[in-house]
Design an enzyme around this catalytic site. Structure first.
Site, PDB file in Angstrom:
ATOM      1  N   HIS A  56     -10.360  -2.590  -4.378  1.00  0.00           N
ATOM      2  CA  HIS A  56      -9.840  -1.278  -4.711  1.00  0.00           C
ATOM      3  C   HIS A  56     -10.974  -0.285  -5.444  1.00  0.00           C
ATOM      4  CE1 HIS A  56      -6.332   1.578  -5.503  1.00  0.00           C
ATOM      5  NE2 HIS A  56      -7.338   2.089  -6.758  1.00  0.00           N
ATOM      6  N   GLU A  57     -11.587  -0.899  -6.369  1.00  0.00           N
ATOM      7  CA  GLU A  57     -12.568   0.201  -7.128  1.00  0.00           C
ATOM      8  C   GLU A  57     -13.778   0.135  -6.285  1.00  0.00           C
ATOM      9  OE1 GLU A  57     -11.346   1.204  -9.522  1.00  0.00           O
ATOM     10  OE2 GLU A  57      -9.711  -0.160  -9.751  1.00  0.00           O
ATOM     11  N   HIS A  72     -12.951   3.109  -3.778  1.00  0.00           N
ATOM     12  CA  HIS A  72     -13.254   4.513  -4.479  1.00  0.00           C
ATOM     13  C   HIS A  72     -14.631   5.152  -4.238  1.00  0.00           C
ATOM     14  CE1 HIS A  72      -9.583   5.559  -6.559  1.00  0.00           C
ATOM     15  NE2 HIS A  72      -9.607   4.472  -7.163  1.00  0.00           N
ATOM     16  N   TYR A  77      -0.544   5.708  -5.095  1.00  0.00           N
ATOM     17  CA  TYR A  77      -1.192   4.760  -4.641  1.00  0.00           C
ATOM     18  C   TYR A  77      -0.517   4.305  -3.367  1.00  0.00           C
ATOM     19  CZ  TYR A  77      -3.554   4.084  -9.055  1.00  0.00           C
ATOM     20  OH  TYR A  77      -4.271   4.390 -10.337  1.00  0.00           O
ATOM     21  N   ASP A 119      -1.580  11.665 -17.523  1.00  0.00           N
ATOM     22  CA  ASP A 119      -1.145  10.198 -17.595  1.00  0.00           C
ATOM     23  C   ASP A 119       0.496  10.054 -17.647  1.00  0.00           C
ATOM     24  OD1 ASP A 119      -3.807   9.392 -18.280  1.00  0.00           O
ATOM     25  OD2 ASP A 119      -3.487   9.979 -20.394  1.00  0.00           O
ATOM     26  N   GLU A 177      -6.144   7.743  -4.880  1.00  0.00           N
ATOM     27  CA  GLU A 177      -5.378   6.365  -4.845  1.00  0.00           C
ATOM     28  C   GLU A 177      -4.768   6.185  -3.605  1.00  0.00           C
ATOM     29  OE1 GLU A 177      -6.317   4.889  -6.957  1.00  0.00           O
ATOM     30  OE2 GLU A 177      -6.655   5.960  -8.655  1.00  0.00           O
ATOM     31  N   MET A 234     -11.777   0.724 -13.275  1.00  0.00           N
ATOM     32  CA  MET A 234     -11.953   2.156 -13.376  1.00  0.00           C
ATOM     33  C   MET A 234     -13.034   2.435 -12.425  1.00  0.00           C
ATOM     34  SD  MET A 234     -11.134   5.464 -13.923  1.00  0.00           S
ATOM     35  CE  MET A 234     -11.974   6.692 -13.258  1.00  0.00           C
ATOM     36  N   GLU A 235     -12.951   3.248 -11.373  1.00  0.00           N
ATOM     37  CA  GLU A 235     -14.114   3.357 -10.354  1.00  0.00           C
ATOM     38  C   GLU A 235     -15.395   4.233 -10.749  1.00  0.00           C
ATOM     39  OE1 GLU A 235     -10.875   6.648  -9.496  1.00  0.00           O
ATOM     40  OE2 GLU A 235     -11.147   4.505 -10.311  1.00  0.00           O
ATOM     41  N   ARG A 269      -4.010  -4.419 -21.052  1.00  0.00           N
ATOM     42  CA  ARG A 269      -3.923  -3.687 -19.701  1.00  0.00           C
ATOM     43  C   ARG A 269      -2.567  -3.243 -19.444  1.00  0.00           C
ATOM     44  NH1 ARG A 269      -4.820  -6.788 -13.832  1.00  0.00           N
ATOM     45  NH2 ARG A 269      -4.466  -4.864 -12.471  1.00  0.00           N
TER      46      ARG A 269
END
Length: 613
Positions: free
Chosen positions: A309-310, A313, A395, A387, A332, A284-285, A565
């Site tokens: 990836h993070e 962001h 993405y 969600d 994303e 989570m960024e 996860r």
């Protein structure tokens, strides 16, 4: 005031006229009326109460008035609001508030009377133990077994479960915080974390850059700290601290190559918090302090594209943000594209192409499984919870869209466009319509015969993929497929130089009619049932469910009990739910695992296992 600056309210949420045109962003997932009164700065004072599994304290907002409204509208979810106050005549004075009925997705609207002159509002409140944006772990659920652990996950609309707030990404706010914990524990936030190991139980934080509410984050536990460079450090439980610092040693280089491509890193530090295995996401960024799953600490740096990836962001998402959750691809899709460019710059085109191809395979699987309307980039959500529609679409389809533009206009031209885009929209939240106006002006109009707006609309507003979408492939994967064919005929696999990506491609593309003998042969030769790489283990365990490979069943149980996860556990539960016997077994395992799962993980997997309820 010009018409382009006028703000007006939708039925629920906020509609913004955007500065570059008549584009609109409607956030139906917030009760906030930013056109009337917004809250550009927050002062938090919170006590972390582990015994009762709640945060309690107050939130103080600076009020910015845009008309003559005498009320402010905020979002809450199962918060206990104790009292509200206004700063008037140099003192706090009580004011009335109304808490609305509970909406299943949106929570409850909080309406506070603010009169006509007050500039500050204070809300005294506490959370409930079941707050959707918090997870509380007992000492026994941590690696050290001595101290409890708490962490937040605010994206997309869970900040309202631990702060009464205008919970829309259209709002950008700065914040300061004072957090108290039991002595001996360390609190951290998405702010300027000290590298001191002082654990006196009171911590001060400041986030001077304006961020959307979903990027406000908090955690507290028995954390240790290890620096990687002058502006990068790792926070983690002691058991994994050294391994994580080694695993992510390339992070400073990632920052350097991204700055060279897309402009300066504007957040001062970039630290990493390694969370317990129950963290529901890969990462989570949260600005200045990305939250990271321990499942990517693989011992061979093969999964560090998640860090890329993070970090990405910090440009796409944190710097330029989606104005509503319909526009998630703006976060994303851009981030997946930038991530892949970082990996290519550091580790070469072959590795980047393998990762792109694996993502493309995941997207194709999603496109086959999802309803067509949920494969649209600028998705029509209604008031469904955001969600519910997180998938590979924003993405990887978003990444493919940007790769398509790069292919059409050339990398040099497209890189200049992206760098200007990040500069022009820095610290702003934008909609898909606003992006289209900008794209037309800054790129399409420069070469009008290259890509039409009708093609852009196909990418953004139509389901599935355009016929001329890129189809990422990898030469390395082609060689793996050749080996697979030879192996199925009895030859030996030559895997000495295989990376995690090649193993994933091999397992994910084995024929579903592979024999029990060949499953056992693979396991015997390569120990796949006991492999510690969580991504490879996931692929193998999923195949073992399909093939009813019983020797992997104990590992499958342990895997589901120790990892939270969603990317790694929900596909396994989904596969198990396909047959009555496996479904019964999966429910038994899930009920045992549930106390260690984050509320988001529980929600996703209960929908798979108890869909008839």
């Amino acid at each position: 005031m010009s018409v382009l600056r006028k703000l007006f309210t939708s039925v629920i949420g906020v509609t913004l006229w955007l500065a570059t045109g008549v584009a609109k962003a409607e956030d139906v997932h917030s009760y906030a009326r930013l056109n009337e009164v917004s809250t550009p700065h927050l002062e938090l004072a919170l006590d972390v109460d582990f015994a009762n599994r709640k945060l309690q304290g107050h939130a103080t907002y600076t009020l910015q008035r845009h008309d003559d409204s005498t009320q402010v509208y905020l979002d809450t979810s199962h918060l206990t609001i104790k009292r509200t106050e206004l700063w008037l005549n140099e003192q706090w004075q009580p004011t009335k508030f109304t808490l609305g009925d509970v909406h299943p997705s949106l929570g409850s609207e909080l309406i506070v009377d603010i009169g006509s002159v007050a500039k500050k509002l204070r809300i005294h409140y506490e959370t409930v133990p079941s707050a959707s944006g918090l997870q509380w772990l007992t000492p026994e659920q941590t690696a050290g077994k001595k101290h409890p652990f708490m962490f937040s996950q605010s994206q997309p609309i869970h900040a309202r479960s631990w702060i009464p707030i205008q919970d829309t990404p259209a709002l950008r706010l700065t914040y300061n915080a004072t957090v108290t914990t039991p002595k001996g524990l360390l609190a951290v936030m998405s702010a300027d974390n000290s590298l001191s190991d002082n654990r006196d139980g009171e911590y001060q934080f400041s986030m001077p850059q304006a961020i959307p509410p979903y990027l406000i984050a908090i955690a507290a536990g028995d954390l240790a700290i290890k620096s990687i460079s002058d502006n990068v450090a790792v926070f983690a439980e002691q058991y994994i601290l050294d391994d994580a610092a080694w695993e992510f040693a390339d992070t400073p280089r990632m920052i350097e190559v991204t700055e060279a491509m897309y402009g300066p890193y504007r957040w001062d530090r970039y630290d990493l918090l390694i969370l317990p295995p129950s963290f529901p996401f890969g990462g989570m960024e949260n600005p200045r302090l990305s939250f990271i799953t321990p499942t990517v600490v693989s011992g061979d740096r093969s999964l560090i594209n998640l860090i890329a990836h993070e970090l990405a962001h910090s440009w796409s998402g944190n710097l330029v943000t989606n104005a509503s959750w319909r526009d998630l691809w703006i976060n994303e899709g851009f981030t997946s594209y930038v991530e892949n460019r970082i990996m290519e710059a550091l580790f070469g085109k072959e590795r980047a192409q393998m990762e792109f191809a694996l993502g493309y395979q995941d997207l194709l699987d999603n496109l086959e499984r999802l309803e067509p309307n949920d494969t649209v980039l600028n998705i029509q959500l209604g008031t469904r919870h955001p969600d519910d529609v997180f998938s590979q679409v924003p993405y990887v389809k978003g990444q493919l869209f940007l790769a398509y533009l790069e292919n059409k206009f050339g990398r040099d031209v497209f890189d200049k466009f992206l760098r200007k885009y990040f500069d022009d929209f820095a610290f702003q939240s934008i909609s898909t319509d606003q992006f289209k106006i900008y794209l037309q002006r800054e790129l399409l109009s420069q070469k009008p015969d290259v890509v039409s707006m009708s093609k852009i609309n196909e990418w953004l507003h139509e389901p599935g993929l355009p016929a001329d979408a890129p189809k990422p492939t990898s030469d390395a994967f082609a060689k793996v497929e050749q080996q697979t064919q030879r192996w199925l005929k009895g030859a030996q696999l030559q895997t000495e130089q295989w990376t995690t990506h090649e193993w994933l491609h091999f397992i994910n593309n084995l024929p579903l009619d592979i024999s029990a003998e060949n499953m056992a042969r693979l396991d015997r030769e390569f120990g796949l049932t006991d492999i510690q790489n969580s991504e490879i283990a996931h692929a193998w365990l999923k195949l073992s469910i399909v093939k009813k490979y019983e020797p992997a069943r104990d590992r499958l149980r342990n895997y589901l009990l120790t990892i939270g996860r969603n990317k790694l556990v929900s596909p396994l539960y989904r596969e198990l739910a396909k047959t009555p016997d496996n479904l019964k077994w999966a429910r038994e395992v899930y009920e045992q695992a549930k106390p260690g799962y984050h509320p988001l993980t529980q929600t996703v997997n209960e929908a798979l296992l108890y869909s008839e309820h």
